[in-house]
Design an enzyme around this catalytic site. Structure first.
Site, PDB file in Angstrom:
ATOM      1  N   GLU A   1     -10.792   5.517  -6.611  1.00 46.67           N
ATOM      2  CA  GLU A   1     -11.205   4.124  -6.565  1.00 46.67           C
ATOM      3  C   GLU A   1     -11.626   3.627  -7.950  1.00 46.67           C
ATOM      4  O   GLU A   1     -11.873   4.417  -8.862  1.00 46.67           O
ATOM      5  CB  GLU A   1     -12.352   3.946  -5.567  1.00 46.67           C
TER       6      GLU A   1
ATOM      7  N   ARG B   1      -1.219  -5.258   4.688  1.00 50.77           N
ATOM      8  CA  ARG B   1      -0.377  -4.785   3.592  1.00 50.77           C
ATOM      9  C   ARG B   1       0.799  -3.973   4.129  1.00 50.77           C
ATOM     10  O   ARG B   1       0.676  -3.273   5.130  1.00 50.77           O
ATOM     11  CB  ARG B   1      -1.196  -3.908   2.632  1.00 50.77           C
TER      12      ARG B   1
ATOM     13  N   ARG C   1       0.894  -1.171   0.000  1.00 53.06           N
ATOM     14  CA  ARG C   1       0.000   0.000   0.000  1.00 53.06           C
ATOM     15  C   ARG C   1       0.928   1.216   0.000  1.00 53.06           C
ATOM     16  O   ARG C   1       1.628   1.478   0.975  1.00 53.06           O
ATOM     17  CB  ARG C   1      -0.908  -0.012   1.236  1.00 53.06           C
TER      18      ARG C   1
END
Length: 238
Positions: free
Chosen positions: A60, A94, A52
């Protein structure tokens, strides 16, 4: 939500979010770009890590300008070798880290070109905020609509709050579409499990006991003769 430790606050980070020593700096190849702020990398040992990317928040998948942002990220990163400086881990496990491509800060590049927002809530780098302001003034990327009088673009964190189910479904669709295919091991031609394969001709020849017709009968090799032959009268073969 991301939680990147600010200088002097490492001790306050929960143990499950802390970075292992081997993840503090990773050199690896980008094998998948989920969106503008999330990638998968594979190092020389074959270990795949989801990153990330620190400091930015990209539109998005189902959001306006989400596809353009991802395409830009793919052009920059896919199949490229990058250096990742791990910061910590988010609640999804992540690795949160800065990504550098040929010495360039990827997050700064994305923000400067209007392909993502500076994630101010989790970013303490003033250079990212300055890059966003410059992109906004010049109407780059996602800021072009605002400059044309179409209204301010919606930040991804606000969009996620108002479209939780829709965004999850879109993200899963993008992930499935761009999932890296599994590696296939090529088998050697002409081989099967348990040894070499036979051609159709050889299989046909192999049926029954081989024999040859001669005057007065047929001859065929004895099963254990090692090459000797025996003669069987034609009457015995009828």
């Amino acid at each position: 939500m991301l939680s990147v430790p600010l200088p002097g606050r490492e001790a306050s980070v929960p143990e499950w979010r802390q970075v292992r020593p081997e993840d503090r700096e990773i050199t690896a190849k980008v094998i998948r770009v989920a969106d503008g702020d999330t990638i998968d990398v594979r190092d020389k040992r074959g270990t795949v890590t989801r990153i990330r990317i620190y400091g930015l928040d990209a539109p998005e998948a189902s959001q306006e300008f989400g596809a353009e942002s991802r395409r830009y990220a793919v052009r920059l990163l896919l199949k490229q070798e990058v250096r990742v400086l791990g910061q910590n881990r988010d609640q999804y496990g992540r690795l949160v880290g800065k990504v550098f491509l040929k010495g360039r800060d990827y997050s700064l590049d994305m923000i400067r070109n209007g392909m993502a927002w500076c994630y101010e809530q989790y970013c303490d780098d003033p250079g990212y905020r300055e890059a966003q302001e410059a992109a906004r003034r010049e109407g780059r990327g996602l800021w072009a609509v605002e400059r044309r009088g179409g209204g301010a673009p919606v930040p991804p964190w606000e969009y996620r709050r108002s479209h939780p189910r829709r965004e999850k479904k879109a993200a899963e669709k993008v992930e499935k579409k761009h999932e890296a295919p599994p590696r296939k091991q090529k088998e050697k031609k002409g081989r099967e499990k348990g040894g070499p394969s036979k051609s159709r001709k050889e299989k046909k020849k192999g049926k029954g006991e081989p024999s040859w017709k001669v005057p007065g009968g047929r001859i065929s090799p004895l099963p254990s003769s090692g090459g000797e032959v025996r003669v069987r009268p034609l009457d015995a073969l009828r």
